[in-house]
Design an enzyme around this catalytic site. Structure first.
Site, PDB file in Angstrom:
ATOM      1  N   TYR A   2      30.563  38.162  68.276  1.00 57.23           N
ATOM      2  CA  TYR A   2      31.696  39.074  68.472  1.00 57.23           C
ATOM      3  C   TYR A   2      32.945  38.604  67.714  1.00 57.23           C
ATOM      4  O   TYR A   2      33.460  39.344  66.857  1.00 57.23           O
ATOM      5  CB  TYR A   2      31.980  39.298  69.970  1.00 57.23           C
ATOM      6  CG  TYR A   2      33.217  40.132  70.203  1.00 57.23           C
ATOM      7  CD1 TYR A   2      33.215  41.504  69.940  1.00 57.23           C
ATOM      8  CD2 TYR A   2      34.413  39.551  70.629  1.00 57.23           C
ATOM      9  CE1 TYR A   2      34.362  42.269  70.108  1.00 57.23           C
ATOM     10  CE2 TYR A   2      35.567  40.308  70.800  1.00 57.23           C
ATOM     11  CZ  TYR A   2      35.534  41.660  70.538  1.00 57.23           C
ATOM     12  OH  TYR A   2      36.683  42.420  70.692  1.00 57.23           O
ATOM     13  N   LYS A  61      34.744  40.376  64.399  1.00 58.79           N
ATOM     14  CA  LYS A  61      36.124  40.879  64.423  1.00 58.79           C
ATOM     15  C   LYS A  61      36.946  40.202  63.324  1.00 58.79           C
ATOM     16  O   LYS A  61      37.777  40.836  62.674  1.00 58.79           O
ATOM     17  CB  LYS A  61      36.780  40.631  65.798  1.00 58.79           C
ATOM     18  CG  LYS A  61      36.195  41.397  66.950  1.00 58.79           C
ATOM     19  CD  LYS A  61      36.284  42.899  66.825  1.00 58.79           C
ATOM     20  CE  LYS A  61      37.657  43.467  67.031  1.00 58.79           C
ATOM     21  NZ  LYS A  61      37.654  44.966  67.006  1.00 58.79           N
TER      22      LYS A  61
HETATM   23  N1  NAI Z   1      38.947  44.813  75.969  1.00 57.83           N
HETATM   24  C1  NAI Z   1      39.688  43.824  75.485  1.00 57.83           C
HETATM   25  O1  NAI Z   1      40.169  42.955  76.227  1.00 57.83           O
HETATM   26  C2  NAI Z   1      39.973  43.749  74.012  1.00 57.83           C
HETATM   27  C3  NAI Z   1      39.451  44.671  73.103  1.00 57.83           C
HETATM   28  N2  NAI Z   1      39.766  44.549  71.771  1.00 57.83           N
HETATM   29  C4  NAI Z   1      39.273  45.525  70.778  1.00 57.83           C
HETATM   30  O2  NAI Z   1      39.737  46.808  71.158  1.00 57.83           O
HETATM   31  C5  NAI Z   1      38.814  47.798  70.754  1.00 57.83           C
HETATM   32  C6  NAI Z   1      38.467  48.683  71.942  1.00 57.83           C
HETATM   33  O3  NAI Z   1      37.888  47.868  72.933  1.00 57.83           O
HETATM   34  P1  NAI Z   1      37.610  48.403  74.408  1.00 57.83           P
HETATM   35  O4  NAI Z   1      38.328  49.671  74.615  1.00 57.83           O
HETATM   36  O5  NAI Z   1      37.821  47.293  75.338  1.00 57.83           O
HETATM   37  O6  NAI Z   1      36.054  48.667  74.318  1.00 57.83           O
HETATM   38  P2  NAI Z   1      35.196  49.920  74.787  1.00 57.83           P
HETATM   39  O7  NAI Z   1      33.778  49.513  74.698  1.00 57.83           O
HETATM   40  O8  NAI Z   1      35.693  50.456  76.072  1.00 57.83           O
HETATM   41  O9  NAI Z   1      35.526  50.988  73.651  1.00 57.83           O
HETATM   42  C7  NAI Z   1      34.919  50.983  72.400  1.00 57.83           C
HETATM   43  C8  NAI Z   1      34.601  52.418  72.036  1.00 57.83           C
HETATM   44  O10 NAI Z   1      33.967  52.399  70.756  1.00 57.83           O
HETATM   45  C9  NAI Z   1      32.868  53.272  70.798  1.00 57.83           C
HETATM   46  N3  NAI Z   1      31.842  52.850  69.875  1.00 57.83           N
HETATM   47  C10 NAI Z   1      31.037  51.756  69.946  1.00 57.83           C
HETATM   48  N4  NAI Z   1      30.175  51.749  68.945  1.00 57.83           N
HETATM   49  C11 NAI Z   1      30.430  52.839  68.191  1.00 57.83           C
HETATM   50  C12 NAI Z   1      29.854  53.383  67.025  1.00 57.83           C
HETATM   51  N5  NAI Z   1      28.827  52.800  66.434  1.00 57.83           N
HETATM   52  N6  NAI Z   1      30.386  54.511  66.526  1.00 57.83           N
HETATM   53  C13 NAI Z   1      31.415  55.144  67.144  1.00 57.83           C
HETATM   54  N7  NAI Z   1      31.981  54.685  68.263  1.00 57.83           N
HETATM   55  C14 NAI Z   1      31.499  53.546  68.783  1.00 57.83           C
HETATM   56  C15 NAI Z   1      32.333  53.188  72.226  1.00 57.83           C
HETATM   57  O11 NAI Z   1      31.543  54.319  72.552  1.00 57.83           O
HETATM   58  C16 NAI Z   1      33.614  53.080  73.013  1.00 57.83           C
HETATM   59  O12 NAI Z   1      34.074  54.344  73.414  1.00 57.83           O
HETATM   60  C17 NAI Z   1      37.598  47.063  70.172  1.00 57.83           C
HETATM   61  O13 NAI Z   1      37.675  47.110  68.774  1.00 57.83           O
HETATM   62  C18 NAI Z   1      37.774  45.639  70.680  1.00 57.83           C
HETATM   63  O14 NAI Z   1      37.225  44.720  69.778  1.00 57.83           O
HETATM   64  C19 NAI Z   1      40.594  43.577  71.327  1.00 57.83           C
HETATM   65  C20 NAI Z   1      41.108  42.654  72.171  1.00 57.83           C
HETATM   66  C21 NAI Z   1      40.855  42.661  73.587  1.00 57.83           C
HETATM   67  C1  LIG Z   2      34.172  37.257  81.633  1.00 59.89           C
HETATM   68  C2  LIG Z   2      35.108  36.111  81.344  1.00 59.89           C
HETATM   69  C3  LIG Z   2      35.517  35.462  82.671  1.00 59.89           C
HETATM   70  C4  LIG Z   2      34.348  34.748  83.288  1.00 59.89           C
HETATM   71  C5  LIG Z   2      34.847  33.817  84.375  1.00 59.89           C
HETATM   72  C6  LIG Z   2      33.779  32.826  84.831  1.00 59.89           C
HETATM   73  C7  LIG Z   2      33.403  31.899  83.701  1.00 59.89           C
HETATM   74  C8  LIG Z   2      34.339  32.019  85.946  1.00 59.89           C
HETATM   75  O1  LIG Z   2      32.657  33.532  85.301  1.00 59.89           O
HETATM   76  C9  LIG Z   2      36.366  36.557  80.582  1.00 59.89           C
HETATM   77  C10 LIG Z   2      37.300  35.363  80.309  1.00 59.89           C
HETATM   78  C11 LIG Z   2      38.048  35.684  79.042  1.00 59.89           C
HETATM   79  C12 LIG Z   2      37.629  37.090  78.686  1.00 59.89           C
HETATM   80  C13 LIG Z   2      37.764  37.539  77.218  1.00 59.89           C
HETATM   81  C14 LIG Z   2      39.194  37.387  76.718  1.00 59.89           C
HETATM   82  O2  LIG Z   2      40.102  38.040  77.567  1.00 59.89           O
HETATM   83  C15 LIG Z   2      39.380  37.875  75.314  1.00 59.89           C
HETATM   84  C16 LIG Z   2      38.606  39.044  74.897  1.00 59.89           C
HETATM   85  C17 LIG Z   2      39.004  39.666  73.758  1.00 59.89           C
HETATM   86  C18 LIG Z   2      38.292  40.725  73.207  1.00 59.89           C
HETATM   87  O3  LIG Z   2      38.524  41.119  72.076  1.00 59.89           O
HETATM   88  C19 LIG Z   2      37.196  41.361  73.972  1.00 59.89           C
HETATM   89  C20 LIG Z   2      37.133  40.929  75.411  1.00 59.89           C
HETATM   90  C21 LIG Z   2      37.342  39.434  75.577  1.00 59.89           C
HETATM   91  C22 LIG Z   2      36.215  38.745  74.823  1.00 59.89           C
HETATM   92  C23 LIG Z   2      37.330  39.020  77.074  1.00 59.89           C
HETATM   93  C24 LIG Z   2      35.908  39.208  77.671  1.00 59.89           C
HETATM   94  C25 LIG Z   2      35.784  38.637  79.089  1.00 59.89           C
HETATM   95  C26 LIG Z   2      36.197  37.170  79.171  1.00 59.89           C
HETATM   96  C27 LIG Z   2      35.242  36.326  78.355  1.00 59.89           C
END
Ligand code: NAI
Ligand SMILES: C[C@H](CCCC(C)(C)O)[C@H]1CC[C@H]2[C@@H]3[C@H](O)CC4=CC(=O)CC[C@]4(C)[C@H]3CC[C@]12C
EC number: 1.1.1.-
Length: 369
Positions: A159, A163
């Site tokens: 992952y 990214k």
């Molecule tokens: N959730 C988090 O804490 C973080 C997320 N991100 C980034 O933010 C973005 C959104 O993440 P989330 O909303 O958490 O994930 P999510 O899984 O809820 O949303 C991702 C969306 O992309 C769509 N998708 C996946 N594969 C696809 C494909 N092949 N074609 C078209 N659409 C596709 C999915 O259907 C989904 O709706 C991602 O790029 C992720 O890497 C970055 C930092 C933290």
């Molecule tokens: C799931 C993890 C927590 C597990 C707790 C344990 C070990 C006691 O069971 C989450 C801890 C940190 C999270 C990640 C972090 O916030 C950064 C992220 C950035 C992204 O781009 C995608 C999501 C994630 C990787 C996020 C995912 C869950 C954790 C690993």
């Protein structure tokens, strides 16, 4: 506010617009971008909630498609002024293969860039991640760092590797000539761990706590800080960046910005308790109940079980060596780059972010009963 020449002229495309973050970006654009004429939402899976958006003044176009398919992406991008590329495969639990993660996150991003170049779209905002920086495999802390803080970014997990590569491609594409001869202007936003309404992992942890009789057991020392940011503020940053990139391409093109707000610096578990506590869960222990070596052993055991069971079923628990390392390594940001470059201030205070998240969790709780 929009100048009249540009009022309601722009076409935006949000890839991944039905995901956790994507839905917030879509709703934020409709609320905060007065120059929008058409909003295209491109996703592998379209949500039923899109229907309610179609009655407003902005034309909302839902496109079911796959970012790994170049022709589908090009068709969706053609005629758009701005692309916000949030689609991605977020998997740190071993659900998808490394090849699939690479295909969606890297090839999918290449397809988006090429579509912009071929069809003449000039502005591209990429949702990157804090994970392109760290925590690294050596477990070095990143304590309240900013975009210029030196840090040894070394990845092995699919992952973060994907990214990081995708972010690099987006930044390298800045300045390429798009169809018509104008330069492509790109930038990348790096959220830390996002929380808020719709957060699947928070949901999973909540139900895990219910199964354990309303208790969670502390696994990580309270002193380990993990950066978190509210989804509404991340969405707001996307809207602002997309707008200001058009006004200040020389300053913002090719730049990266961490996503930040006023959420407090806490450990992953203590932060979650801000929401889980008011929903009736308790975090047991002021210190980790199990020694770290034992947790590592359990995480390794989970990884082994996942591998052994793979031919029969998908075993993907929250605890694995990677998630343990993530949760157990300090990674927090402290920066004002977004404020300096494009005037970003969080739209939601910490109190509001917390209240909204709790309200969502409580609604989820009552609908489950
Ligand atoms: N959730 C988090 O804490 C973080 C997320 N991100 C980034 O933010 C973005 C959104 O993440 P989330 O909303 O958490 O994930 P999510 O899984 O809820 O949303 C991702 C969306 O992309 C769509 N998708 C996946 N594969 C696809 C494909 N092949 N074609 C078209 N659409 C596709 C999915 O259907 C989904 O709706 C991602 O790029 C992720 O890497 C970055 C930092 C933290
Ligand atoms: C799931 C993890 C927590 C597990 C707790 C344990 C070990 C006691 O069971 C989450 C801890 C940190 C999270 C990640 C972090 O916030 C950064 C992220 C950035 C992204 O781009 C995608 C999501 C994630 C990787 C996020 C995912 C869950 C954790 C690993």
């Amino acid at each position: 506010m929009a100048d009249s020449a540009q009022a309601q002229k722009l076409v935006y495309l949000v890839t991944g617009g039905c995901g956790f973050l994507g839905e917030h970006v879509v709703r934020m654009l409709l609320q905060q971008e007065p120059r929008l004429r058409e909003l295209r939402i491109f996703d592998l899976h379209l949500g039923p909630w899109l229907e309610e958006l179609k009655t407003g003044p902005v034309q909302v176009t839902a496109i079911q498609g796959d970012v790994t398919q170049a022709h589908e992406v090009a068709a969706a991008v053609a005629g758009a002024h701005v692309v916000i590329h949030t689609a991605g495969l977020v998997d740190v639990f071993g659900k998808a293969s490394p090849e699939t993660i690479h295909e969606v996150n890297v090839q999918g991003t290449k397809n988006v860039i090429e579509a912009c170049v071929q069809t003449g779209t000039q502005f591209l905002v990429y949702t990157s991640s804090m994970e392109v920086v760290g925590p690294n495999i050596k477990g070095h802390p990143f304590y309240r760092g900013n975009e210029d803080t030196p840090y040894e970014a070394v990845h092995r997990h699919p992952y973060p590797s994907s990214k990081a590569r995708a972010e690099q491609l987006v930044l390298e594409a800045n300045g390429r000539k798009v169809r018509g001869g104008l330069p492509l202007v790109t930038c990348a936003l790096r959220p830390t761990g996002i929380y808020g309404e719709g957060h699947q992992i928070m949901r999973d942890i909540y139900y895990q706590g219910l199964r354990l009789g309303g208790r969670l057991f502390r696994a990580i020392p309270a002193s380990v800080e993990h950066g978190r940011v509210y989804v509404g503020n991340v969405a707001w940053m996307h809207v602002l960046v997309a707008r200001e990139l058009q006004q200040r391409p020389a300053l913002m093109g090719g730049q990266v910005y961490f996503c930040y707000d006023k959420s407090p610096y806490k450990s992953y578990e203590d932060f979650n308790m801000e929401f889980l506590g008011p929903c009736g869960l308790r975090l047991v222990g002021t210190r980790p109940l199990l020694p770290y070596w034992l947790l590592m052993l359990l995480a390794a055991l989970n990884a082994l079980l996942q591998w052994l069971l793979r031919p029969l079923l998908l075993y993907a628990p929250l605890l694995n060596p990677y998630t343990l390392a993530m949760a157990n390594t300090t990674f927090t940001v402290s920066t004002n780059k977004a404020q300096r470059h494009f005037g970003y201030e969080p739209l939601f205070s910490w109190e509001e972010s917390r209240t909204r998240t709790i309200r969502w969790m409580q609604a989820m709780d009552s609908s489950a009963q």
